[in-house]
Design an enzyme around this catalytic site. Structure first.
Site, PDB file in Angstrom:
ATOM      1  N   ASP A   1     -58.595   5.121 -32.619  1.00  0.00           N
ATOM      2  CA  ASP A   1     -57.293   4.787 -32.058  1.00  0.00           C
ATOM      3  C   ASP A   1     -57.559   4.122 -30.704  1.00  0.00           C
ATOM      4  O   ASP A   1     -58.628   4.292 -30.110  1.00  0.00           O
ATOM      5  CB  ASP A   1     -56.467   6.060 -31.892  1.00  0.00           C
ATOM      6  CG  ASP A   1     -55.101   5.799 -31.292  1.00  0.00           C
ATOM      7  OD1 ASP A   1     -54.480   4.786 -31.667  1.00  0.00           O
ATOM      8  OD2 ASP A   1     -54.668   6.597 -30.439  1.00  0.00           O
ATOM      9  N   ARG A   2     -56.601   3.348 -30.199  1.00  0.00           N
ATOM     10  CA  ARG A   2     -56.854   2.647 -28.939  1.00  0.00           C
ATOM     11  C   ARG A   2     -56.393   3.455 -27.728  1.00  0.00           C
ATOM     12  O   ARG A   2     -57.190   4.032 -27.010  1.00  0.00           O
ATOM     13  CB  ARG A   2     -56.166   1.267 -28.948  1.00  0.00           C
ATOM     14  CG  ARG A   2     -56.679   0.333 -27.863  1.00  0.00           C
ATOM     15  CD  ARG A   2     -55.797  -0.885 -27.707  1.00  0.00           C
ATOM     16  NE  ARG A   2     -54.580  -0.572 -26.950  1.00  0.00           N
ATOM     17  CZ  ARG A   2     -53.636  -1.461 -26.650  1.00  0.00           C
ATOM     18  NH1 ARG A   2     -53.739  -2.704 -27.084  1.00  0.00           N
ATOM     19  NH2 ARG A   2     -52.567  -1.104 -25.960  1.00  0.00           N
ATOM     20  N   ASP A   3     -55.068   3.522 -27.516  1.00  0.00           N
ATOM     21  CA  ASP A   3     -54.536   4.194 -26.326  1.00  0.00           C
ATOM     22  C   ASP A   3     -54.792   5.691 -26.392  1.00  0.00           C
ATOM     23  O   ASP A   3     -54.417   6.362 -27.360  1.00  0.00           O
ATOM     24  CB  ASP A   3     -53.033   3.928 -26.199  1.00  0.00           C
ATOM     25  CG  ASP A   3     -52.722   2.438 -26.128  1.00  0.00           C
ATOM     26  OD1 ASP A   3     -53.529   1.699 -25.540  1.00  0.00           O
ATOM     27  OD2 ASP A   3     -51.683   2.017 -26.677  1.00  0.00           O
TER      28      ASP A   3
ATOM     29  N   TYR B   1     -47.363   1.873 -23.407  1.00  0.00           N
ATOM     30  CA  TYR B   1     -47.154   0.437 -23.549  1.00  0.00           C
ATOM     31  C   TYR B   1     -48.134  -0.382 -22.704  1.00  0.00           C
ATOM     32  O   TYR B   1     -47.743  -1.162 -21.840  1.00  0.00           O
ATOM     33  CB  TYR B   1     -45.707   0.055 -23.220  1.00  0.00           C
ATOM     34  CG  TYR B   1     -44.698   0.802 -24.048  1.00  0.00           C
ATOM     35  CD1 TYR B   1     -44.774   0.805 -25.446  1.00  0.00           C
ATOM     36  CD2 TYR B   1     -43.677   1.524 -23.451  1.00  0.00           C
ATOM     37  CE1 TYR B   1     -43.851   1.492 -26.215  1.00  0.00           C
ATOM     38  CE2 TYR B   1     -42.743   2.223 -24.213  1.00  0.00           C
ATOM     39  CZ  TYR B   1     -42.836   2.212 -25.591  1.00  0.00           C
ATOM     40  OH  TYR B   1     -41.927   2.907 -26.345  1.00  0.00           O
TER      41      TYR B   1
ATOM     42  N   THR C   1     -54.600   0.813 -34.512  1.00  0.00           N
ATOM     43  CA  THR C   1     -53.618   1.144 -33.482  1.00  0.00           C
ATOM     44  C   THR C   1     -52.178   0.812 -33.885  1.00  0.00           C
ATOM     45  O   THR C   1     -51.904  -0.266 -34.412  1.00  0.00           O
ATOM     46  CB  THR C   1     -53.976   0.402 -32.165  1.00  0.00           C
ATOM     47  OG1 THR C   1     -52.983   0.649 -31.188  1.00  0.00           O
ATOM     48  CG2 THR C   1     -54.138  -1.097 -32.366  1.00  0.00           C
ATOM     49  N   ASN C   2     -51.271   1.754 -33.655  1.00  0.00           N
ATOM     50  CA  ASN C   2     -49.836   1.477 -33.739  1.00  0.00           C
ATOM     51  C   ASN C   2     -49.405   0.772 -32.451  1.00  0.00           C
ATOM     52  O   ASN C   2     -49.824   1.172 -31.360  1.00  0.00           O
ATOM     53  CB  ASN C   2     -49.029   2.776 -33.850  1.00  0.00           C
ATOM     54  CG  ASN C   2     -49.195   3.446 -35.196  1.00  0.00           C
ATOM     55  OD1 ASN C   2     -49.691   2.861 -36.151  1.00  0.00           O
ATOM     56  ND2 ASN C   2     -48.749   4.699 -35.284  1.00  0.00           N
TER      57      ASN C   2
ATOM     58  N   HIS D   1     -44.548  -2.348 -36.563  1.00  0.00           N
ATOM     59  CA  HIS D   1     -43.282  -1.848 -37.100  1.00  0.00           C
ATOM     60  C   HIS D   1     -42.884  -0.484 -36.525  1.00  0.00           C
ATOM     61  O   HIS D   1     -43.744   0.304 -36.106  1.00  0.00           O
ATOM     62  CB  HIS D   1     -43.358  -1.752 -38.622  1.00  0.00           C
ATOM     63  CG  HIS D   1     -43.566  -3.078 -39.292  1.00  0.00           C
ATOM     64  ND1 HIS D   1     -44.652  -3.341 -40.086  1.00  0.00           N
ATOM     65  CD2 HIS D   1     -42.835  -4.218 -39.265  1.00  0.00           C
ATOM     66  CE1 HIS D   1     -44.572  -4.589 -40.535  1.00  0.00           C
ATOM     67  NE2 HIS D   1     -43.492  -5.137 -40.047  1.00  0.00           N
TER      68      HIS D   1
ATOM     69  N   ARG E   1     -48.235   1.710 -40.499  1.00  0.00           N
ATOM     70  CA  ARG E   1     -48.052   2.487 -39.281  1.00  0.00           C
ATOM     71  C   ARG E   1     -48.518   3.923 -39.508  1.00  0.00           C
ATOM     72  O   ARG E   1     -48.095   4.584 -40.461  1.00  0.00           O
ATOM     73  CB  ARG E   1     -46.575   2.453 -38.869  1.00  0.00           C
ATOM     74  CG  ARG E   1     -46.258   3.336 -37.673  1.00  0.00           C
ATOM     75  CD  ARG E   1     -44.803   3.194 -37.246  1.00  0.00           C
ATOM     76  NE  ARG E   1     -44.461   4.242 -36.278  1.00  0.00           N
ATOM     77  CZ  ARG E   1     -44.800   4.215 -34.994  1.00  0.00           C
ATOM     78  NH1 ARG E   1     -45.472   3.174 -34.521  1.00  0.00           N
ATOM     79  NH2 ARG E   1     -44.481   5.201 -34.186  1.00  0.00           N
ATOM     80  N   LYS E   2     -49.400   4.404 -38.650  1.00  0.00           N
ATOM     81  CA  LYS E   2     -49.827   5.801 -38.751  1.00  0.00           C
ATOM     82  C   LYS E   2     -48.633   6.714 -38.524  1.00  0.00           C
ATOM     83  O   LYS E   2     -47.799   6.431 -37.674  1.00  0.00           O
ATOM     84  CB  LYS E   2     -50.915   6.091 -37.696  1.00  0.00           C
ATOM     85  CG  LYS E   2     -52.219   5.348 -37.940  1.00  0.00           C
ATOM     86  CD  LYS E   2     -53.246   5.569 -36.826  1.00  0.00           C
ATOM     87  CE  LYS E   2     -52.828   4.881 -35.542  1.00  0.00           C
ATOM     88  NZ  LYS E   2     -53.865   4.966 -34.479  1.00  0.00           N
TER      89      LYS E   2
END
Length: 399
Positions: free
Chosen positions: A241-243, A252, A283-284, A324, A340-341
């Site tokens: 995951d990124r963030d 954001y 990532t979402n 999304h 989307r996770k």
């Protein structure tokens, strides 16, 4: 964070008929013949799209329709693909003529029917101003009957042809865009006409590499290609995951100045590269659906991320993302999407396009949605710890 790698383009030659292997391909286009459920061209794109590329040009000819259908105007790891068809056969050199109509950067040039897994950063390093390009050499003994391909010697970076040559052209080049001044609108061979001319005029240097090389253009190698690809590209992956995993989750994150790495990330990612892991970011990004930032801003940030990590010898092999959200403010993004996770279609898409050793692979996230996604995908899951590098070492020891 203001550390950028230089941006280049990638040009792929994919117009040949594959006459020598037409009986094995049912006369189809060899670059899009499927091995292990993937087009051969998918392997080529996977191999090179991890570099800092602006655009990818695929030069097509024979049976171009399927290449255009599956690749034209698509994005690969944030690089836009453009397919350019030659209306009549122009050879491996003349095919480059159509690039004159484009705003091309200095570019890497590769064949769509060969694999030479070299580090493109090493290929381009140390290039002098007067030099127009650099070619790769390999010790491979293919094509011994063809002097222009197989009998090359290398002295102080300068290649030359010799009956005692032990090197062959590896088919991976870097060219300054000025090379296009040497390309006429006629049938030209890059290997037999343009390259020898550049060598004779001291405009081309060469570097030798001991990396794996193979060309599917011969029956002998074509029959082995499925296993050769599996041997070279089947390896474990880290799905991140990124963030909250790679960078601090300040909600954001879309500006370069707001992208702050978490503790131990650089060393941890470098460890994964050394241990021969794929690195995938999953990532979402619902901030786009909620009108917090734009797709353009998201792409700009991720091109920077690739560039920054490349300077540290870290390769992000692919990034999957979903814009999304069921409560989106922007209508076109308003949907319940399985990408989307906690949906796992981003992961399944990576399974489809890469040869992944799932037993040794794992996912790191910071939310329950990440854990659910991993479980659906039968991936080992770990919640992000304070020090990324220490956690990576623990996971690798566990595996």
């Amino acid at each position: 964070m203001k550390n950028f790698a230089k941006v280049y383009d990638l040009v792929i030659l994919a117009g040949g008929k594959g006459s020598r292997i037409k009986s094995l391909t049912n006369n189809s286009q060899k670059c899009i013949y499927k091995f292990n459920g993937k087009f051969f061209l998918d392997y080529v794109l996977n191999l090179y799209s991890k570099y800092n590329l602006n655009k990818i040009y695929i030069l097509t000819g024979y049976k171009h329709q399927l290449i255009h259908k599956y690749f034209d105007k698509k994005f690969k790891n944030f690089s836009r693909i453009e397919c350019i068809r030659e209306k009549r056969p122009l050879g491996t050199g003349g095919a480059l003529f159509n690039l004159k109509k484009k705003k091309v950067n200095d570019f890497f040039l590769v064949n769509g029917d060969t694999i030479f897994d070299i580090n493109l950063n090493e290929l381009v390093s140390g290039l002098k101003n007067k030099t127009l390009g650099v070619m790769s050499l390999t010790h491979s003994k293919y094509y011994k009957s063809n002097l222009k391909l197989s009998s090359l010697v290398l002295k102080k970076g300068k290649p030359n042809y010799s009956t005692k040559g032990k090197f062959m052209n590896g088919g991976v080049y870097f060219f300054k865009k000025k090379i296009l001044n040497y390309i006429a609108h006629k049938n030209l061979s890059l290997e037999k006409e343009i390259i020898p001319n550049l060598i004779n005029n001291n405009l081309l240097i060469a570097k030798k590499f001991a990396n794996n090389f193979f060309d599917i253009g011969t029956k002998k190698i074509f029959k082995k290609t499925k296993s050769l690809l599996r041997k070279n590209f089947y390896k474990p992956a880290a799905f991140l995951d990124r963030d909250g995993v790679i960078n601090q989750d300040n909600k954001y994150v879309y500006k370069i100045n707001d992208f702050k790495l978490r503790k131990g990330v650089l060393k941890g990612l470098q460890t994964l590269v050394k241990k021969n892991y794929y690195i995938f970011v999953v990532t979402n990004q619902a901030g786009i659906a909620k009108n917090k930032f734009s797709e353009k801003e998201f792409f700009k940030l991720h091109k920077f991320i690739k560039s920054f990590f490349l300077k540290k010898n870290i390769f992000i092999d692919d990034t999957k993302y979903c814009f999304h959200h069921p409560k989106a403010k922007i209508k076109k993004y308003q949907k319940n999407c399985q990408y989307r996770k906690p949906g796992n279609k981003m992961i399944l898409n990576l399974y489809k396009n890469w040869d992944i050793d799932l037993k040794k692979s794992f996912m790191i996230g910071d939310k329950l949605t990440d854990e659910i996604c991993a479980k659906k995908s039968q991936l080992k899951f770990y919640y992000a710890k304070k020090n990324f590098n220490i956690q990576i070492k623990e996971i690798l020891n566990e595996n």
